[in-house]
Each structure stands twice: as C-alpha cells, then as structure tokens.
Design an enzyme around this catalytic site. Structure first.
Site, PDB file in Angstrom:
ATOM      1  N   ASP A 163       1.155  -1.211   0.098  1.00 37.13           N
ATOM      2  CA  ASP A 163      -0.244   0.558   0.346  1.00 37.13           C
ATOM      3  C   ASP A 163       0.686   1.186   0.419  1.00 37.13           C
ATOM      4  O   ASP A 163       1.592   1.328   0.943  1.00 37.13           O
ATOM      5  CB  ASP A 163      -1.093  -0.124   1.534  1.00 37.13           C
ATOM      6  CG  ASP A 163      -1.880   1.040   1.109  1.00 37.13           C
ATOM      7  OD1 ASP A 163      -2.179   1.720   0.038  1.00 37.13           O
ATOM      8  OD2 ASP A 163      -2.907   1.175   1.726  1.00 37.13           O
ATOM      9  N   ASP A 351      -1.436   5.762  -5.534  1.00 39.86           N
ATOM     10  CA  ASP A 351      -1.693   5.413  -4.939  1.00 39.86           C
ATOM     11  C   ASP A 351      -1.938   3.907  -5.035  1.00 39.86           C
ATOM     12  O   ASP A 351      -2.794   3.212  -5.979  1.00 39.86           O
ATOM     13  CB  ASP A 351      -3.017   5.433  -4.207  1.00 39.86           C
ATOM     14  CG  ASP A 351      -3.954   5.030  -3.122  1.00 39.86           C
ATOM     15  OD1 ASP A 351      -2.984   4.055  -2.438  1.00 39.86           O
ATOM     16  OD2 ASP A 351      -5.063   4.782  -2.511  1.00 39.86           O
TER      17      ASP A 351
END
Ligand SMILES: *[C@@H]1O[C@H](CO)[C@@H](O)[C@H](O)[C@H]1NC(C)=O
Ligand SMILES: *[C@@H]1O[C@H](CO)[C@@H](O)[C@H](O)[C@H]1NC(C)=O
Ligand SMILES: *[C@@H]1O[C@H](CO)[C@@H](O)[C@H](O)[C@H]1NC(C)=O
Ligand SMILES: *[C@@H]1O[C@H](CO)[C@@H](O)[C@H](O)[C@H]1NC(C)=O
Ligand SMILES: *[C@@H]1O[C@H](CO)[C@@H](O)[C@H](O)[C@H]1NC(C)=O
Length: 475
Positions: A163, A351
C-alpha cells in the site's frame, strides 16, 4: 547484497542516484525527449489489441522466467500466485472492491480535511522518542496486491497488502486477546517466539489505532524487531504495529506494508540502506507476478525513462501527489484545466490501494464519450453501478478486443496505460471501461492500481520524482 548497509555506502548510493538523475544540460532537450511510454502493442497509433483470454483468471501461477535480483514478488491477493490460500481463486467481487475504494476515498477526504485545519492530527510526537502515533482518519487497508516480508528471528514470512497510500506497517499478532486478531495461526507475528523482539522507546505507551471509513480497523501496540526483505536485506529494530484487535476487512492477509511518506514509514526507517528509493510493477493479469524492489536494486533493474515530480507542497499528507494535466484517448486530448477548472491538476495522487482511478466528472464524461466512439463496434452490456463503471461491453465470442489507447499526461511525461488497465474484467464476456468519476468535485483525483498495471514505477523520494518505464513485469 550486503553492500549498502552503512552510512558511507548510503552516501555512495546517493552519488549513484545523482549520476543516474543528472538534470538535463539543455532544458529544451527535456521537451524533445518527451514521448509516450508504456505498452506498445498497437494496430495503429491510437488503438491496441487485448486478447480476451489474457483477462480470464487462470488457475496456475505464471511467474516470470527470471526474477529480478532482490525483488519481492508482487501478486494479486486473489490470483493463483497469491500466498493467501483462502482468497485464492475467489472471484473478484466488484461490490466489495467498490466498498473498499469508496471508503478509502472518504478516509483520504477526512484525513486531508483534518490535516489542513490542525497539524497535530498527523500524529503526536512523543517527548524524547520521535515516535508518532497515527490517529483516526489515516488511510489504510483495501489494496488488492500482496507481498511477503519476514519479521522476527527466526523469521516468519507474512503476506501483507502492498500500500503506497499507508504510512504505517502493521501485522496480525499473537497472543490474540480478541477474536479475529489472527485468522491463520502460522500467519501472525509472535513476539514471544522471536529472539530479536524488543519494545520500542515510546513512553508512556506504544499503543496505536487505525480506523477506516468502512469501519474496519486495527489497534495494538508498536513493537520493534528484525524486518527481512527477500533474505537479502535485514533491518534490526524495525518499528511496526502489532495488531491486537483487528477487524476482518483484510482477508487472510496479515496486515499492511505501508510505503507512503511519513517519519516512521518503512521508507523512512530504511533510508540508510535504500535512500528512499523503491520501484514496483503491478502484474497485468491475475496469474502473473509483478515485483517490488528497493534502493540500488530498484535503480539498477527497474527500467524507467521519464518522470514527473512529486509535489512537496502538499503538506500534512502521506500521499504521493503528482500533477496530472490531461488524459488522451483515441484522438482526443482532454485538458484538466479546461474541463475541470475547479479541480486542481496538483490534487492528484498515485495510490496502489485504490483499485479504479477517479477523475473529475467532466473529464470522466468526455473521456468516456471518446472511448464509446472508439468501441462502437462492440455490443454494450449492463453497467456496474457498484463500482462506478457505467460503460460496459459484452464481448462474448471475441478472441481479441481492439481498445483505444489511454495516455495519462503528467507534468513532464506521458504514460501509456497498459491495455490490461484500460478495461475491467467483470466476467468472461463482460468488460467495462476502468475509470470512474469522483463523487465530489473537490475530492482528490486518484491514479489507482488498475491503471498502474504492467508499468515500472520508481519512486525516488529525495529527488522528488516518480519515474515511469516501458518495461513490463515479466522481463
Ligand atoms: C458481492 O459481495 C456482496 C457483499 O458480500 C454481496 O452482497 C453480493 O451479492 C456479491 N455479488 C456477487 C455478484 O457475487
Ligand atoms: C494501551 O492498550 C492496552 C491494551 O492493548 C491498554 O490496556 C492500555 O490501557 C492502553 N494504554 C493507553 C495509555 O491507552
Ligand atoms: C476492538 O476495537 C474496536 C474498535 O476500536 C472496539 O470497538 C472494540 O471494543 C475492541 N475490542 C476489544 C475486545 O478490545
Ligand atoms: C490546457 O489548457 C490550459 C488553459 O487553456 C493551457 O494553458 C494548457 O497549455 C493546456 N495544456 C495542454 C497540455 O494542452
Ligand atoms: C487475435 O490476435 C492474435 C494476435 O495477437 C491473432 O493471431 C489472432 O488471429 C487474432 N484473432 C482474431 C479472431 O482476429
């Protein structure tokens, strides 16, 4: 690869970084060099062919013939390469993915709102320790790709969600005072079984809590122990979260590998060795393997040729902000500042934890209309409102689909989205245009993991660069 472990070698690495990244002697050359990067499988200049078969989830993992030295395999959490046995081969349910994406967006929205009004919401510096405790509103959870890292001595290999939007690394942890803290016993960090475990210096307490907008959460305490990345790199006294009470929104993954910015992120804790450089490739299909590389290995083995700057003026956020000026599809270039004057091009993040990219609605609508024109030969199918995907096609019986290319026009470079990142496969016959409109116009524009597939993406944080490469995950 023990060469870059001391401060002197970090200096050497910095020198190398400078050599690799000298500014152009003639600024005008930059413009000449500017060209489109990404897969080039073209029929003609603005279209490419995607084999429908490549979208079908295969049941066997197809790793690359040669892996990059020192790399961590990066795989879809539900694909056949996944170490998460229970999630393997489950069908990706778009309802679930949307829930995760939308919660993440809500959570970014809140964390930005609070960080602009009060700097203390980023976390509190504990006196004498420098350790920060994340507070409510941090962005967590939800990614679709996992890597395996080692923690403790003897090392325990734990699959964690990859992440780039999360500053904190945490894992499921034993002993388990609450239900759901450790879904699989062999997949949790166990401080008492590690000879190198210690408590980090964080009086009066080392508790952390992260909450997600979808009501999932992890709370526990900070610990420090040896982190091992692909056997080559070990980091004694790495500080991470030992989750004591975690909701079950993380599937059977063991936690989060947080690669965002922040004083206590993995990036900051490994600066001496990796000089804040990492690179990854998200695999184009469920059964292929991508990679994650750090430091010198990333510089050496991750081919990139153009970059856009990381915007450093977006204070109070852990996200990687870059500037998206426009999107080109078919023969149409859509200019953000013309179509969405209220949506600043600088409010764009890249992201890995958001699945589908979110665009200003005016840009999305124009993009979608152009895509539709290019796809007029294919029969339309039902929308997937849950995922915000409203442009779908029934491709039953088609061996190949001819897609218009999509190019992301970043400040300084144009990145060609891989064909696998242009459409979302919902079923064997149905695909949808894999972009969505933002719910609120002042939300961030997000470049999600689907659009990052099959690109080499290198983050050189000290040089403020995100670099993109033509290569692919497999070679
Ligand atoms: C997807 O998951 C949601 C939530 O678990 C469920 O309600 C829905 O029926 C599922 N959809 C499909 C197509 O399986
Ligand atoms: C830290 O968490 C533990 C439970 O994990 C709790 O007993 C303790 O009171 C907490 N400390 C503080 C200061 O919140
Ligand atoms: C676990 O954390 C949640 C969210 O903070 C809280 O509501 C719940 O009471 C906690 N459970 C236990 C057993 O501490
Ligand atoms: C987008 O539009 C703005 C304002 O009209 C203009 O200044 C800019 O050059 C355009 N950008 C591109 C990439 O066409
Ligand atoms: C699909 O594309 C492949 C090349 O990628 C080609 O060999 C094949 O003939 C195409 N199939 C059809 C039906 O056009």
């Amino acid at each position: 690869m023990a060469i870059f472990r001391s401060r002197t070698s970090a200096l050497f690495l910095l020198l190398l970084v400078l050599l690799f990244h000298l500014p152009p002697l003639f600024p005008g050359r930059e413009l000449e060099k500017r060209r489109v990067h990404g897969a080039d499988m073209g029929l003609n200049s603005h279209r490419s062919v995607l084999k429908m078969k490549s979208l079908v989830p295969a049941s066997t993992c197809n790793p690359p013939p040669t892996e990059r030295v020192g790399s961590l395999p990066l795989v879809h959490r539900q694909g056949p390469c996944s170490p998460l046995l229970k999630e393997r081969l489950q069908r990706c349910n778009s309802t679930l993915i949307n829930l995760r994406d939308q919660s993440r967006i809500n959570s970014i929205r809140r964390s930005l709102a609070s960080s602009s009004s009060s700097s203390s919401s980023i976390g509190n510096d504990l006196p004498g320790t420098g350790l920060r405790i994340p507070v409510v509103g941090h962005l967590e959870g939800a990614g679709e790709y996992v890597v395996t890292v080692g923690l403790g001595t003897p090392r325990r290999d734990l699959p964690v969600i990859f992440d780039t939007g999360s500053p904190l690394t945490w894992t499921h942890c034993l002993p388990c005072p609450t239900q759901g803290c450790c879904p699989q016993n062999d997949r949790c960090f166990e401080p008492s079984k590690s000879s190198t475990y210690s408590n980090p210096p964080c009086p009066p307490n080392c508790n952390y809590s992260v909450f997600y907008a979808d009501k999932s959460f992890s709370n526990g305490f900070y610990v420090q122990d040896t982190l091992t990345l692909n056997a080559d790199y070990t980091f004694p006294n790495f500080i991470f979260g030992c989750g004591q009470n975690n909701s079950d929104g993380f599937g059977t993954s063991t936690g989060i590998l947080g690669l965002a910015l922040g004083d206590h992120s993995l990036i900051s804790q490994t600066t001496d060795t990796f000089a804040q450089i990492f690179c990854y490739c998200i695999p184009p299909t469920y059964n292929r393997q991508g990679y994650l590389l750090f430091g010198f290995g990333a510089l050496q083995q991750c081919q990139t040729n153009q970059y856009t700057s990381i915007l450093s003026d977006q204070t109070g956020s852990f996200q990687y902000f870059i500037k998206l000026l426009g999107i080109t599809t078919g023969k149409q270039t859509l200019n953000f500042s013309e179509l969405a004057p209220l949506s600043s091009p600088s409010r764009t993040i890249i992201d890995s934890g958001t699945t589908i990219s979110r665009l200003p609605s005016s840009v999305y609508l124009a993009l979608r209309d152009e895509f539709k024109k290019e796809m007029s030969e294919y029969p339309v199918a039902q929308h997937l409102p849950s995922l915000g995907l409203d442009t779908c096609y029934n491709l039953e019986g088609h061996e190949n689909v001819t897609l218009p290319k999509v190019v992301l026009n970043f400040d300084g470079t144009d990145v060609n989205v891989d064909p696998s990142g242009v459409v979302w496969r919902e079923s064997d016959s149905q695909v949808c245009f894999a972009f969505a409109a933002k719910e609120k116009e002042d939300d961030l524009t997000i470049i999600g993991s689907t659009q990052q597939r099959n690109l080499n993406i290198l983050y050189n944080i000290q040089a403020n660069k995100v670099e993109f490469g033509t290569g692919s995950c497999g070679s």
